[in-house]
Design an enzyme around this catalytic site. Structure first.
Site, PDB file in Angstrom:
ATOM      1  N   GLY A 278      16.088  -1.187 -16.130  1.00 29.65           N
ATOM      2  CA  GLY A 278      15.548  -1.785 -17.347  1.00 29.65           C
ATOM      3  C   GLY A 278      15.757  -3.285 -17.485  1.00 29.65           C
ATOM      4  O   GLY A 278      15.842  -3.795 -18.601  1.00 29.65           O
TER       5      GLY A 278
ATOM      6  N   MET B  66       8.649   5.467 -13.475  1.00 30.68           N
ATOM      7  CA  MET B  66       8.348   6.016 -12.154  1.00 30.68           C
ATOM      8  C   MET B  66       7.479   7.269 -12.195  1.00 30.68           C
ATOM      9  O   MET B  66       7.636   8.185 -11.388  1.00 30.68           O
ATOM     10  CB  MET B  66       9.648   6.302 -11.392  1.00 30.68           C
ATOM     11  CG  MET B  66      10.506   5.068 -11.155  1.00 30.68           C
ATOM     12  SD  MET B  66       9.593   3.696 -10.420  1.00 30.68           S
ATOM     13  CE  MET B  66       9.480   4.314  -8.745  1.00 30.68           C
TER      14      MET B  66
ATOM     15  N   HIS C  12       3.977  -5.275 -11.346  1.00 26.35           N
ATOM     16  CA  HIS C  12       4.133  -4.845  -9.955  1.00 26.35           C
ATOM     17  C   HIS C  12       4.758  -5.981  -9.153  1.00 26.35           C
ATOM     18  O   HIS C  12       4.310  -7.124  -9.251  1.00 26.35           O
ATOM     19  CB  HIS C  12       2.771  -4.453  -9.371  1.00 26.35           C
ATOM     20  CG  HIS C  12       2.894  -3.900  -7.995  1.00 26.35           C
ATOM     21  ND1 HIS C  12       3.339  -2.619  -7.758  1.00 26.35           N
ATOM     22  CD2 HIS C  12       2.682  -4.456  -6.784  1.00 26.35           C
ATOM     23  CE1 HIS C  12       3.386  -2.412  -6.452  1.00 26.35           C
ATOM     24  NE2 HIS C  12       3.000  -3.513  -5.844  1.00 26.35           N
TER      25      HIS C  12
ATOM     26  N   GLU D 118       9.475 -11.880 -12.529  1.00 29.21           N
ATOM     27  CA  GLU D 118       9.039 -10.782 -13.410  1.00 29.21           C
ATOM     28  C   GLU D 118       9.515 -11.006 -14.840  1.00 29.21           C
ATOM     29  O   GLU D 118       8.761 -10.827 -15.795  1.00 29.21           O
ATOM     30  CB  GLU D 118       9.628  -9.450 -12.916  1.00 29.21           C
ATOM     31  CG  GLU D 118       8.981  -8.912 -11.674  1.00 29.21           C
ATOM     32  CD  GLU D 118       9.495  -7.526 -11.315  1.00 29.21           C
ATOM     33  OE1 GLU D 118       8.740  -6.780 -10.699  1.00 29.21           O
ATOM     34  OE2 GLU D 118      10.655  -7.184 -11.650  1.00 29.21           O
TER      35      GLU D 118
HETATM   36  C1  GRF Z   1      10.343  -3.886 -11.205  1.00 29.71           C
HETATM   37  O1  GRF Z   1      10.506  -4.500  -9.964  1.00 29.71           O
HETATM   38  C2  GRF Z   1       8.876  -3.672 -11.489  1.00 29.71           C
HETATM   39  O2  GRF Z   1       8.051  -4.615 -10.892  1.00 29.71           O
HETATM   40  C3  GRF Z   1       8.620  -2.319 -10.897  1.00 29.71           C
HETATM   41  O3  GRF Z   1       9.798  -1.587 -11.141  1.00 29.71           O
HETATM   42  C4  GRF Z   1      10.902  -2.470 -11.223  1.00 29.71           C
HETATM   43  C5  GRF Z   1      11.647  -2.141 -12.479  1.00 29.71           C
HETATM   44  O4  GRF Z   1      12.875  -2.814 -12.567  1.00 29.71           O
HETATM   45  N1  GRF Z   1       7.432  -1.733 -11.470  1.00 29.71           N
HETATM   46  P1  GRF Z   1      13.708  -2.781 -13.921  1.00 29.71           P
HETATM   47  O5  GRF Z   1      14.018  -1.326 -14.247  1.00 29.71           O
HETATM   48  O6  GRF Z   1      12.899  -3.437 -14.983  1.00 29.71           O
HETATM   49  O7  GRF Z   1      14.969  -3.538 -13.620  1.00 29.71           O
END
Ligand code: GRF
Length: 200
Positions: free
Chosen positions: A11, A89, A108, A173
Site C-alpha cells: 500500500g 491483485m 502500472h 508512482e
Molecule cells: C505498484 O508497483 C503498482 O504499480 C502495481 O502494484 C504495485 C503496488 O505497490 N500495480 P504498493 O502496494 O502500492 O506498494
C-alpha cells in the site's frame, strides 16, 4: 468526489494518495474507503491509521462475477465516484468494469503497452531496455490496457540493479498517481476514443 482505493499488499501508493489528500493534493477527491482481498494487507493498517474505513472481502475460491458483485454491494452505500486500483491483485470482471465505466484507474510499473502483467519492473530490467517507466490509465476490459492518462519515463542506468530500479519506479508512482487522481477529481480528464485529453 468519493474515492475507493483497492489494494492487496503493502500500500505505498495508497500512502502516497493519503499523504496527497492531507496536503490538499487530491481535492476535491476524498478517500472514503479502502477495499482489500487480503486480510493481512499492510494497506489496511495504513488506511486505519489515516481514519479511513476499510473492507476486507476475501475471495476464498469464489467465482470472479460473484466476488465482484459482493464488492459492488459493499461499496454502493459509500457513493463511490472513482475506484483507484493500487496494487490490487485481482482482475475485475467485465460486468464490474462496465458498471464503473471510465471511473476506474490503475497504475502500472512500466511504459504501457510494454511489459504488461504482474512483473512489469523485472520484465523491463531483464529485457535490457534503456528506458522504462510508469503508466496511469483508465481500466477497460483488457488487462493493463485502457486509455493512458499519464506516463513518465525512468531510465535504466548502468549501475542499476532490480532493487534500485524498483525504488526509482516507486518514487515516480508516488508522485504520478496523486496527480492523475486529482486531474480526475477536478473533471479535467476527457476520454476521446483511445486517448485521454487533459483539459487545462
Ligand atoms: C505498484 O508497483 C503498482 O504499480 C502495481 O502494484 C504495485 C503496488 O505497490 N500495480 P504498493 O502496494 O502500492 O506498494
Amino acid at each position: 468526489m468519493n474515492i475507493a482505493v483497492f489494494a492487496s499488499g503493502n500500500g505505498t501508493n495508497l500512502q502516497a494518495l493519503i499523504d496527497a489528500e492531507a496536503g490538499g493534493g487530491l481535492s476535491p477527491g476524498k478517500i472514503v474507503l479502502v477495499v482489500s482481498d487480503k486480510a493481512g494487507a499492510f494497506a489496511l493498517e495504513r488506511a486505519k491509521k489515516a481514519g479511513i474505513e476499510t473492507r476486507v472481502i476475501e475471495a476464498n475460491g469464489m467465482p470472479r462475477e460473484e466476488y465482484d458483485k459482493k464488492v459492488m454491494s459493499e461499496i454502493k452505500d459509500k457513493n463511490v465516484d472513482l475506484i483507484v486500483l493500487a496494487g490490487f491483485m485481482r482482475i475485475l470482471s467485465s460486468n464490474f468494469v462496465k458498471q464503473y465505466n471510465e471511473r476506474i484507474l490503475n497504475i502500472h510499473p512500466a511504459l504501457l503497452p510494454a511489459f504488461k502483467g504482474t512483473h512489469g519492473i523485472k520484465d523491463a530490467f531483464e529485457a535490457g531496455v534503456e528506458v522504462t517507466g510508469v503508466t496511469v490509465h483508465f481500466v477497460n476490459e483488457e488487462l493493463d490496457a485502457g486509455p493512458i492518462i499519464l506516463q513518465e519515463e525512468v531510465p535504466i542506468e548502468k549501475g542499476d540493479t532490480l532493487e534500485t530500479l524498483e525504488e526509482k519506479i516507486h518514487a515516480v508512482e508516488h508522485r504520478l498517481y496523486p496527480k492523475a487522481v486529482k486531474l480526475f477529481a477536478e473533471g479535467k480528464l476527457k476520454i476521446e476514443g483511445e486517448k485521454v485529453r487533459i483539459r487545462s
